[in-house]
Design a protein around this motif. Sequence first.
Motif, PDB file in Angstrom:
ATOM      1  N   GLU A   1      54.559  24.339  -4.479  1.00  0.00           N
ATOM      2  CA  GLU A   1      54.053  23.138  -3.816  1.00  0.00           C
ATOM      3  C   GLU A   1      52.555  22.997  -4.112  1.00  0.00           C
ATOM      4  OE1 GLU A   1      55.581  25.674  -2.233  1.00  0.00           O
ATOM      5  OE2 GLU A   1      57.220  24.886  -0.987  1.00  0.00           O
ATOM      6  N   ILE A   2      52.114  21.765  -4.299  1.00  0.00           N
ATOM      7  CA  ILE A   2      50.733  21.502  -4.705  1.00  0.00           C
ATOM      8  C   ILE A   2      49.718  22.006  -3.684  1.00  0.00           C
ATOM      9  CG2 ILE A   2      50.591  19.151  -3.757  1.00  0.00           C
ATOM     10  CD1 ILE A   2      49.132  20.313  -7.122  1.00  0.00           C
TER      11      ILE A   2
ATOM     12  N   MET B   1      45.948  25.171 -17.467  1.00  0.00           N
ATOM     13  CA  MET B   1      46.094  25.993 -16.274  1.00  0.00           C
ATOM     14  C   MET B   1      47.211  25.528 -15.365  1.00  0.00           C
ATOM     15  SD  MET B   1      42.118  26.732 -15.453  1.00  0.00           S
ATOM     16  CE  MET B   1      41.617  25.108 -15.960  1.00  0.00           C
ATOM     17  N   VAL B   2      47.153  24.274 -14.977  1.00  0.00           N
ATOM     18  CA  VAL B   2      48.096  23.760 -13.987  1.00  0.00           C
ATOM     19  C   VAL B   2      48.526  22.358 -14.387  1.00  0.00           C
ATOM     20  CG1 VAL B   2      48.366  23.099 -11.550  1.00  0.00           C
ATOM     21  CG2 VAL B   2      47.001  25.099 -12.129  1.00  0.00           C
ATOM     22  N   ASP B   3      49.808  22.072 -14.229  1.00  0.00           N
ATOM     23  CA  ASP B   3      50.318  20.707 -14.368  1.00  0.00           C
ATOM     24  C   ASP B   3      50.693  20.224 -12.980  1.00  0.00           C
ATOM     25  OD1 ASP B   3      50.120  21.067 -17.093  1.00  0.00           O
ATOM     26  OD2 ASP B   3      52.265  21.248 -17.422  1.00  0.00           O
ATOM     27  N   VAL B   4      50.183  19.083 -12.600  1.00  0.00           N
ATOM     28  CA  VAL B   4      50.567  18.455 -11.331  1.00  0.00           C
ATOM     29  C   VAL B   4      51.756  17.559 -11.644  1.00  0.00           C
ATOM     30  CG1 VAL B   4      49.798  16.933  -9.473  1.00  0.00           C
ATOM     31  CG2 VAL B   4      48.213  18.614 -10.461  1.00  0.00           C
ATOM     32  N   ILE B   5      52.865  17.746 -10.933  1.00  0.00           N
ATOM     33  CA  ILE B   5      54.120  17.078 -11.278  1.00  0.00           C
ATOM     34  C   ILE B   5      54.799  16.484 -10.050  1.00  0.00           C
ATOM     35  CG2 ILE B   5      54.493  18.585 -13.270  1.00  0.00           C
ATOM     36  CD1 ILE B   5      56.592  20.086 -11.524  1.00  0.00           C
ATOM     37  N   ARG B   6      55.903  15.811 -10.306  1.00  0.00           N
ATOM     38  CA  ARG B   6      56.777  15.247  -9.271  1.00  0.00           C
ATOM     39  C   ARG B   6      56.001  14.467  -8.215  1.00  0.00           C
ATOM     40  NH1 ARG B   6      60.486  20.286  -7.796  1.00  0.00           N
ATOM     41  NH2 ARG B   6      60.750  21.062  -9.888  1.00  0.00           N
ATOM     42  N   GLU B   7      55.374  13.408  -8.669  1.00  0.00           N
ATOM     43  CA  GLU B   7      54.613  12.513  -7.791  1.00  0.00           C
ATOM     44  C   GLU B   7      53.508  13.241  -7.035  1.00  0.00           C
ATOM     45  OE1 GLU B   7      57.808  10.865  -5.494  1.00  0.00           O
ATOM     46  OE2 GLU B   7      58.346   9.454  -7.085  1.00  0.00           O
ATOM     47  N   HIS B   8      52.864  14.187  -7.706  1.00  0.00           N
ATOM     48  CA  HIS B   8      51.722  14.940  -7.182  1.00  0.00           C
ATOM     49  C   HIS B   8      52.087  15.862  -6.020  1.00  0.00           C
ATOM     50  CE1 HIS B   8      48.694  12.378  -9.364  1.00  0.00           C
ATOM     51  NE2 HIS B   8      49.787  11.659  -9.463  1.00  0.00           N
ATOM     52  N   ARG B   9      53.358  16.230  -5.896  1.00  0.00           N
ATOM     53  CA  ARG B   9      53.786  17.092  -4.786  1.00  0.00           C
ATOM     54  C   ARG B   9      53.930  18.553  -5.184  1.00  0.00           C
ATOM     55  NH1 ARG B   9      58.972  15.552  -3.068  1.00  0.00           N
ATOM     56  NH2 ARG B   9      59.249  14.748  -5.162  1.00  0.00           N
ATOM     57  N   PHE B  10      54.066  18.831  -6.477  1.00  0.00           N
ATOM     58  CA  PHE B  10      54.282  20.191  -6.955  1.00  0.00           C
ATOM     59  C   PHE B  10      53.360  20.487  -8.129  1.00  0.00           C
ATOM     60  CE2 PHE B  10      58.125  19.019  -4.795  1.00  0.00           C
ATOM     61  CZ  PHE B  10      58.479  20.180  -4.106  1.00  0.00           C
ATOM     62  N   ALA B  11      53.244  21.776  -8.443  1.00  0.00           N
ATOM     63  CA  ALA B  11      52.431  22.207  -9.576  1.00  0.00           C
ATOM     64  C   ALA B  11      53.226  23.188 -10.415  1.00  0.00           C
ATOM     65  CB  ALA B  11      51.147  22.864  -9.091  1.00  0.00           C
ATOM     66  N   HIS B  12      53.019  23.117 -11.722  1.00  0.00           N
ATOM     67  CA  HIS B  12      53.501  24.129 -12.652  1.00  0.00           C
ATOM     68  C   HIS B  12      52.268  24.911 -13.087  1.00  0.00           C
ATOM     69  CE1 HIS B  12      57.637  22.425 -14.074  1.00  0.00           C
ATOM     70  NE2 HIS B  12      57.694  23.028 -12.902  1.00  0.00           N
TER      71      HIS B  12
END
Length: 131
Positions: A45-46, A79-90
Amino acid sequence: MLNGGCYCGAVRFEVDDAFLYAFYCHCSRCRRRTGAACAAIGGIEIDKVRIAEGRDQLLKVDESEDGYRCLCKRCFSPMVDVIREHRFAHVQLGTLSGAPARRPDHHIYVGSKAAWHSITDALPQFEELPP
C-alpha cells in the motif's frame, strides 16, 4: 521497517516490512529499465512507503491517472512505481538495504524472458500474469 535508496544516495526512503506480494518480472520493459534479466518487485500500500530524504531529487516519469515511476534525478536509479490509481507501490527490492520478510514467490512474463537467461529455481512461472 526497511530502508532503501538510490545508487548515489540522494534519495532515501522507508517502507514497512509488510509487502502484500513479491515476484520476479521478466518482461522486456523491466529488463530495459533495470539492465538485468528480471526485476525483483514487492507490492505494498502506498501509505507504507515514505520518502525520508531527497524528495526534491525524485523524478516522476510515465505519469498517468493510474500512477508514475520514481527515479533519482542524479543517478536515474529506479526505486518505486506508484500504481493502481495511486493506492499501491511496486518497490524495486534491489534498492533495499535489508531483506524483506516476504520474498519473491513467482515469476511473471516468462514468455518474454531474455533468451540468454535460465530460471533455475522451482518457483511457479507464468507466461504473462497469474490467473
